[in-house]
Enzyme design. Structure first.
Site, PDB file in Angstrom:
ATOM      1  N   TYR A   8     -28.042  60.076 -18.830  1.00  0.00           N
ATOM      2  CA  TYR A   8     -27.128  58.883 -19.211  1.00  0.00           C
ATOM      3  C   TYR A   8     -27.348  57.729 -18.192  1.00  0.00           C
ATOM      4  O   TYR A   8     -27.591  58.107 -17.091  1.00  0.00           O
ATOM      5  CB  TYR A   8     -25.727  59.298 -19.332  1.00  0.00           C
ATOM      6  N   ARG A  46     -23.448  70.057 -45.718  1.00  0.00           N
ATOM      7  CA  ARG A  46     -22.711  71.161 -45.167  1.00  0.00           C
ATOM      8  C   ARG A  46     -23.474  72.549 -45.505  1.00  0.00           C
ATOM      9  O   ARG A  46     -24.364  72.502 -46.329  1.00  0.00           O
ATOM     10  CB  ARG A  46     -21.283  71.233 -45.270  1.00  0.00           C
ATOM     11  N   TYR A  48     -26.172  53.065 -31.991  1.00  0.00           N
ATOM     12  CA  TYR A  48     -25.235  53.254 -30.978  1.00  0.00           C
ATOM     13  C   TYR A  48     -25.298  54.668 -30.402  1.00  0.00           C
ATOM     14  O   TYR A  48     -24.844  55.108 -29.504  1.00  0.00           O
ATOM     15  CB  TYR A  48     -23.937  52.920 -31.174  1.00  0.00           C
TER      16      TYR A  48
HETATM   17  N1  LIG Z   1     -23.320  53.470 -27.759  1.00  0.00           N
HETATM   18  C1  LIG Z   1     -21.965  53.667 -27.662  1.00  0.00           C
HETATM   19  O1  LIG Z   1     -21.288  52.569 -26.785  1.00  0.00           O
HETATM   20  C2  LIG Z   1     -21.449  54.636 -28.034  1.00  0.00           C
HETATM   21  C3  LIG Z   1     -20.061  54.813 -28.017  1.00  0.00           C
HETATM   22  C4  LIG Z   1     -19.359  55.901 -28.599  1.00  0.00           C
HETATM   23  C5  LIG Z   1     -20.203  56.991 -28.887  1.00  0.00           C
HETATM   24  N2  LIG Z   1     -21.369  56.734 -28.850  1.00  0.00           N
HETATM   25  C6  LIG Z   1     -22.438  57.941 -29.186  1.00  0.00           C
HETATM   26  O2  LIG Z   1     -22.076  58.203 -30.769  1.00  0.00           O
HETATM   27  C7  LIG Z   1     -22.358  59.493 -30.889  1.00  0.00           C
HETATM   28  C8  LIG Z   1     -21.112  60.107 -31.800  1.00  0.00           C
HETATM   29  O3  LIG Z   1     -20.236  59.949 -30.743  1.00  0.00           O
HETATM   30  P1  LIG Z   1     -18.674  60.748 -31.301  1.00  0.00           P
HETATM   31  O4  LIG Z   1     -18.088  60.776 -30.180  1.00  0.00           O
HETATM   32  O5  LIG Z   1     -18.488  59.824 -32.386  1.00  0.00           O
HETATM   33  O6  LIG Z   1     -19.186  61.982 -31.869  1.00  0.00           O
HETATM   34  P2  LIG Z   1     -18.293  63.191 -32.603  1.00  0.00           P
HETATM   35  O7  LIG Z   1     -17.155  62.751 -32.998  1.00  0.00           O
HETATM   36  O8  LIG Z   1     -18.388  64.364 -31.381  1.00  0.00           O
HETATM   37  O9  LIG Z   1     -19.295  63.605 -33.737  1.00  0.00           O
HETATM   38  C9  LIG Z   1     -20.808  63.788 -33.510  1.00  0.00           C
HETATM   39  C10 LIG Z   1     -21.477  63.451 -34.798  1.00  0.00           C
HETATM   40  O10 LIG Z   1     -22.892  63.786 -34.621  1.00  0.00           O
HETATM   41  C11 LIG Z   1     -23.352  64.210 -35.660  1.00  0.00           C
HETATM   42  N3  LIG Z   1     -24.375  65.240 -35.320  1.00  0.00           N
HETATM   43  C12 LIG Z   1     -24.468  66.203 -34.297  1.00  0.00           C
HETATM   44  N4  LIG Z   1     -25.577  66.712 -34.215  1.00  0.00           N
HETATM   45  C13 LIG Z   1     -26.648  65.996 -35.049  1.00  0.00           C
HETATM   46  C14 LIG Z   1     -27.890  66.357 -35.513  1.00  0.00           C
HETATM   47  N5  LIG Z   1     -28.583  67.035 -34.511  1.00  0.00           N
HETATM   48  N6  LIG Z   1     -28.244  65.235 -36.146  1.00  0.00           N
HETATM   49  C15 LIG Z   1     -27.548  64.487 -37.003  1.00  0.00           C
HETATM   50  N7  LIG Z   1     -26.262  64.431 -36.737  1.00  0.00           N
HETATM   51  C16 LIG Z   1     -25.765  65.206 -35.834  1.00  0.00           C
HETATM   52  C17 LIG Z   1     -22.245  65.287 -36.069  1.00  0.00           C
HETATM   53  O11 LIG Z   1     -22.394  65.619 -37.482  1.00  0.00           O
HETATM   54  P3  LIG Z   1     -22.054  67.028 -38.082  1.00  0.00           P
HETATM   55  O12 LIG Z   1     -20.581  67.307 -38.113  1.00  0.00           O
HETATM   56  O13 LIG Z   1     -23.032  67.070 -39.389  1.00  0.00           O
HETATM   57  O14 LIG Z   1     -22.728  68.021 -37.160  1.00  0.00           O
HETATM   58  C18 LIG Z   1     -21.300  64.165 -36.043  1.00  0.00           C
HETATM   59  O15 LIG Z   1     -21.283  63.282 -37.036  1.00  0.00           O
HETATM   60  C19 LIG Z   1     -23.023  60.062 -29.804  1.00  0.00           C
HETATM   61  O16 LIG Z   1     -24.312  60.046 -29.594  1.00  0.00           O
HETATM   62  C20 LIG Z   1     -22.119  59.117 -28.788  1.00  0.00           C
HETATM   63  O17 LIG Z   1     -22.987  59.375 -27.461  1.00  0.00           O
HETATM   64  C21 LIG Z   1     -22.309  55.768 -28.539  1.00  0.00           C
END
Ligand SMILES: NC(=O)c1ccc[n+]([C@@H]2O[C@H](COP(=O)([O-])OP(=O)(O)OC[C@H]3O[C@@H](n4cnc5c(N)ncnc54)[C@H](OP(=O)(O)O)[C@@H]3O)[C@@H](O)[C@H]2O)c1
Length: 400
Positions: free
Chosen positions: A95, A231, A304
């Site tokens: 990161y 799913r 993002y």
């Molecule tokens: N850039 C920024 O400022 C920022 C801020 C916040 C979060 N983020 C990023 O946003 C993402 C989501 O974060 P979150 O906290 O919202 O996550 P979260 O609630 O833990 O959810 C994870 C999501 O990713 C999906 N996922 C997991 N493995 C996957 C794969 N191999 N291919 C496709 N989808 C997959 C999951 O879908 P399933 O249910 O189908 O597994 C779920 O929709 C992360 O990458 C995080 O680092 C970025």
């Protein structure tokens, strides 16, 4: 105000603190929580001193915090801290922001505390602190503070006070500053969406960010097309679709439906082919191409997340002929540059939460009590890397 004289032998038991955080033995006396000898607060933190898999590199470190605070410091007790994907990436060393390794907590090796977000209660304040008082709830102003710990010493300018905690839970406050703020800013800061007219499309729609975007979009009158992964069973897929529709999603499609001819035709039908102005990309990889192709002329794709761990590939024609704009968004960059705006955004989302217009994401609570073993905490954290989870992992602090 009592002054405590700390015998040399007891002082030696306290970990080596930096000058900045070193106790001032003659000033404010803080309230004891898990108290050790002579009123020292006993604290624990999940720390790492090298990068790697969290289950290999995290360890539970116990240390003591002096009852006397320097005049410019706060003692915080942690109430709830989520485990976000970025926290795991940070520990893995992949990161971009990496907290410095220090010996502030008296660890044998210089180390950092895991976690970036959370809700804390002010336990006691140094004599010079004016903006917060004992009992207030605060969140961290910047990422990188290290939140997976039972207690923390912080400075006034490390924290943002939650002005009105009435009607809110520590989980709601402890998870507001990353995912909901990211959804909020991405919907507002890249293009102007007209209420009752414009649409946005997003993948990872059941993620924390995705669920926040659905609800804020509904609140602001923006229609949304939400892409989820298929799913294991048709029933599970329908259940997930229903969950998101109940939150306020306008339409929900699976990745395979999006890639089908019918899916693309539906989207043109729903959006009139010209009102799909914004895409939010949580996933990346080849599957994001289908989403990008649905965007209207001149629309914006904001990336993002990279949950697929695959590069984003884009047909050249989308840039040349459709003039799609591609941007990235990082909430840490925004919040570090705009702390006041962060405070306003957080308060606005918490107001919606209090009014029942912004619902929690499903949580998987992991209780952290004083006796909770290192292996339990590490196991819970490592588990959050898996896909198809039923909720976001959140550490909820009990009798710590
Ligand atoms: N850039 C920024 O400022 C920022 C801020 C916040 C979060 N983020 C990023 O946003 C993402 C989501 O974060 P979150 O906290 O919202 O996550 P979260 O609630 O833990 O959810 C994870 C999501 O990713 C999906 N996922 C997991 N493995 C996957 C794969 N191999 N291919 C496709 N989808 C997959 C999951 O879908 P399933 O249910 O189908 O597994 C779920 O929709 C992360 O990458 C995080 O680092 C970025």
């Amino acid at each position: 105000m009592t002054t405590m004289l700390i015998p040399r032998a007891v002082r030696a038991q306290a970990p080596a603190l930096s000058k900045e955080l070193a106790p001032n033995y003659g000033s404010t006396v803080c309230r004891r929580w898990k108290s050790g000898p002579y009123g020292y607060t006993q604290a624990k933190a999940l720390v790492y001193s090298k990068y790697g898999d969290p289950s290999n590199v995290l360890s539970l470190h116990t240390h003591s915090i002096s009852p006397s605070l320097p005049s410019n410091q706060l003692l915080l007790r942690t109430l709830a801290t989520p485990i976000n994907p970025a926290d795991i990436n940070q520990i893995q060393g992949v990161y971009p922001s990496r907290p410095p390794f220090t010996t502030l907590l008296g660890t044998p090796e210089p180390s950092a505390v895991g976690g970036n977000e959370g809700c804390f209660q002010v336990q006691s304040v140094g004599s010079a602190i004016k903006s917060v008082q004992k009992g207030d709830w605060v969140i961290m102003k910047n990422t990188g503070f290290g939140t997976w710990r039972t207690h923390a010493l912080a400075k006034e300018n490390n924290v943002l006070k939650i002005e009105d905690k009435e009607g809110l839970s520590p989980l709601q406050v402890g998870t507001v500053s990353v995912n909901p703020c990211t959804a909020y800013r991405m919907l507002k800061d890249f293009t102007t969406l007209e209420p009752s007219q414009d649409w946005f499309i997003q993948n990872g729609a059941n993620s924390g960010v995705g669920r926040a975007a659905i609800q804020l979009g509904r609140e602001w009158g923006y229609s949304s097309i939400n892409i989820i992964r298929d799913r294991k069973t048709a029933e599970d897929t329908e259940a997930m679709k229903k969950e998101l529709l109940d939150l306020g999603a306008t339409k929900v499609l699976t990745e395979s439906e999006l890639q089908s001819r019918e899916g693309a035709a539906h989207i043109i039908d729903w959006t009139g082919g010209k009102n799909l102005k914004l895409g939010l990309n949580c996933v990346g990889g080849p599957q994001t191409q289908a989403l990008t192709k649905t965007l209207s002329q001149g629309a914006h794709l904001v990336t993002y997340g990279a949950m697929s761990k695959q590069p984003l590939s884009v047909p050249t024609g989308l840039l040349i002929f459709k003039d799609i704009k591609f941007s990235g968004y990082w909430v840490s960059r925004w919040s570090d540059a705009h702390p006041e705006e962060k405070k306003k955004t957080v308060e606005e989302i918490l107001t919606l939460t209090r009014e029942g217009k912004f619902k929690d994401v499903p949580f998987q609570e992991m209780r952290w009590d004083w006796g909770t073993e290192e292996s339990v905490l590490k196991g819970g954290i490592a588990g959050t890397l898996e896909g198809f989870r039923s909720g976001k992992g959140v550490l909820v602090y009990g009798d710590t």
